[in-house]
Design a protein around this motif. Structure first.
Motif, PDB file in Angstrom:
ATOM      1  N   ILE A   1       0.538  -1.283  -0.134  1.00  0.00           N
ATOM      2  CA  ILE A   1      -0.272   0.254   0.035  1.00  0.00           C
ATOM      3  C   ILE A   1       0.783   1.273  -0.718  1.00  0.00           C
ATOM      4  O   ILE A   1       0.266   2.419  -0.549  1.00  0.00           O
ATOM      5  CB  ILE A   1      -0.609   0.211   1.532  1.00  0.00           C
ATOM      6  CG1 ILE A   1      -1.777  -1.176   0.756  1.00  0.00           C
ATOM      7  CG2 ILE A   1      -1.539   0.889   1.734  1.00  0.00           C
ATOM      8  CD1 ILE A   1      -3.042  -1.170   2.359  1.00  0.00           C
ATOM      9  N   GLY A   2       1.884   1.196   0.246  1.00  0.00           N
ATOM     10  CA  GLY A   2       2.398   2.016   0.889  1.00  0.00           C
ATOM     11  C   GLY A   2       3.548   2.458  -0.556  1.00  0.00           C
ATOM     12  O   GLY A   2       3.501   4.099  -1.396  1.00  0.00           O
ATOM     13  N   ILE A   3       4.213   1.766  -0.962  1.00  0.00           N
ATOM     14  CA  ILE A   3       4.603   1.355  -2.365  1.00  0.00           C
ATOM     15  C   ILE A   3       3.692   2.181  -3.581  1.00  0.00           C
ATOM     16  O   ILE A   3       4.148   3.084  -4.422  1.00  0.00           O
ATOM     17  CB  ILE A   3       5.236   0.928  -3.222  1.00  0.00           C
ATOM     18  CG1 ILE A   3       6.289   0.268  -1.946  1.00  0.00           C
ATOM     19  CG2 ILE A   3       5.612   0.401  -4.313  1.00  0.00           C
ATOM     20  CD1 ILE A   3       7.230  -0.963  -1.562  1.00  0.00           C
ATOM     21  N   VAL A   4       2.696   1.591  -3.378  1.00  0.00           N
ATOM     22  CA  VAL A   4       1.486   1.526  -4.764  1.00  0.00           C
ATOM     23  C   VAL A   4       0.867   2.842  -4.382  1.00  0.00           C
ATOM     24  O   VAL A   4       0.656   4.122  -5.033  1.00  0.00           O
ATOM     25  CB  VAL A   4       0.680   0.942  -4.651  1.00  0.00           C
ATOM     26  CG1 VAL A   4      -0.297   1.003  -5.422  1.00  0.00           C
ATOM     27  CG2 VAL A   4       1.196  -0.836  -4.814  1.00  0.00           C
ATOM     28  N   GLY A   5       1.200   3.466  -3.013  1.00  0.00           N
ATOM     29  CA  GLY A   5      -0.047   4.832  -2.747  1.00  0.00           C
ATOM     30  C   GLY A   5       1.186   5.900  -3.415  1.00  0.00           C
ATOM     31  O   GLY A   5       0.605   7.068  -3.770  1.00  0.00           O
ATOM     32  N   ASP A   6       2.491   5.920  -2.861  1.00  0.00           N
ATOM     33  CA  ASP A   6       3.459   7.034  -3.241  1.00  0.00           C
ATOM     34  C   ASP A   6       3.218   7.176  -4.431  1.00  0.00           C
ATOM     35  O   ASP A   6       3.505   8.090  -5.419  1.00  0.00           O
ATOM     36  CB  ASP A   6       4.806   6.717  -2.678  1.00  0.00           C
ATOM     37  CG  ASP A   6       5.668   7.639  -2.591  1.00  0.00           C
ATOM     38  OD1 ASP A   6       5.197   8.687  -3.093  1.00  0.00           O
ATOM     39  OD2 ASP A   6       6.882   7.319  -3.310  1.00  0.00           O
ATOM     40  N   ALA A   7       3.726   5.465  -5.392  1.00  0.00           N
ATOM     41  CA  ALA A   7       4.179   5.788  -6.629  1.00  0.00           C
ATOM     42  C   ALA A   7       2.008   6.557  -7.411  1.00  0.00           C
ATOM     43  O   ALA A   7       2.160   6.963  -9.042  1.00  0.00           O
ATOM     44  CB  ALA A   7       4.437   4.562  -7.643  1.00  0.00           C
ATOM     45  N   GLY A   8       1.565   5.885  -6.979  1.00  0.00           N
ATOM     46  CA  GLY A   8       0.139   6.187  -7.439  1.00  0.00           C
ATOM     47  C   GLY A   8      -0.141   7.933  -7.724  1.00  0.00           C
ATOM     48  O   GLY A   8      -0.849   8.589  -8.826  1.00  0.00           O
ATOM     49  N   VAL A   9       0.244   8.347  -6.156  1.00  0.00           N
ATOM     50  CA  VAL A   9       0.143   9.879  -6.476  1.00  0.00           C
ATOM     51  C   VAL A   9       0.612  11.059  -7.485  1.00  0.00           C
ATOM     52  O   VAL A   9      -0.031  11.228  -8.015  1.00  0.00           O
ATOM     53  CB  VAL A   9       0.077  10.289  -4.474  1.00  0.00           C
ATOM     54  CG1 VAL A   9      -0.003  11.349  -4.681  1.00  0.00           C
ATOM     55  CG2 VAL A   9      -0.656  10.118  -4.025  1.00  0.00           C
ATOM     56  N   ARG A  10       1.897  10.304  -6.427  1.00  0.00           N
ATOM     57  CA  ARG A  10       2.810  10.978  -8.758  1.00  0.00           C
ATOM     58  C   ARG A  10       1.979  10.187  -9.698  1.00  0.00           C
ATOM     59  O   ARG A  10       2.442  11.736 -10.653  1.00  0.00           O
ATOM     60  CB  ARG A  10       4.098  10.422  -7.806  1.00  0.00           C
ATOM     61  CG  ARG A  10       5.067  10.662  -6.766  1.00  0.00           C
ATOM     62  CD  ARG A  10       6.112   9.962  -6.537  1.00  0.00           C
ATOM     63  NE  ARG A  10       6.719  10.128  -5.622  1.00  0.00           N
ATOM     64  CZ  ARG A  10       7.244  10.815  -4.882  1.00  0.00           C
ATOM     65  NH1 ARG A  10       7.972  11.675  -5.610  1.00  0.00           N
ATOM     66  NH2 ARG A  10       7.971  11.316  -3.436  1.00  0.00           N
ATOM     67  N   ALA A  11       1.895   9.455 -10.170  1.00  0.00           N
ATOM     68  CA  ALA A  11       1.529   9.261 -11.705  1.00  0.00           C
ATOM     69  C   ALA A  11      -0.118   9.988 -11.951  1.00  0.00           C
ATOM     70  O   ALA A  11      -0.132  10.000 -12.722  1.00  0.00           O
ATOM     71  CB  ALA A  11       1.788   7.888 -11.727  1.00  0.00           C
TER      72      ALA A  11
END
Length: 69
Positions: A10-20
């Motif tokens: 969730i942390g990795i996807v959340g971070d990358a998802g917000v940036r994308a």
């Protein structure tokens, strides 16, 4: 362990998802789906842990004994 893996995902996807999502807003649905599946992984681990703990009532009774015996 499953909660740790779910939190990491969730942390990795959340971070990358917000940036994308800032660059391409159409990626929002895919990001939410991946987050839901990662959360389901953590819930599955919790349910399995509760089932295992509830069925292991009498098993392993002599495992924790004081050192002075």
């Amino acid at each position: 362990m499953s909660s740790l893996a779910a939190g990491l995902a969730i942390g990795i996807v959340g971070d990358a998802g917000v940036r994308a999502n800032a660059q391409q807003p159409r990626l929002f649905v895919g990001m939410i789906l991946i987050l839901i599946f990662a959360e389901a992984l953590g819930l599955y681990g919790l349910i399995v842990g509760l089932v295992v703990a509830s069925t292991a009532e009498g098993k392993g009774k002599g495992l924790c004994v004081p050192y002075n015996q």
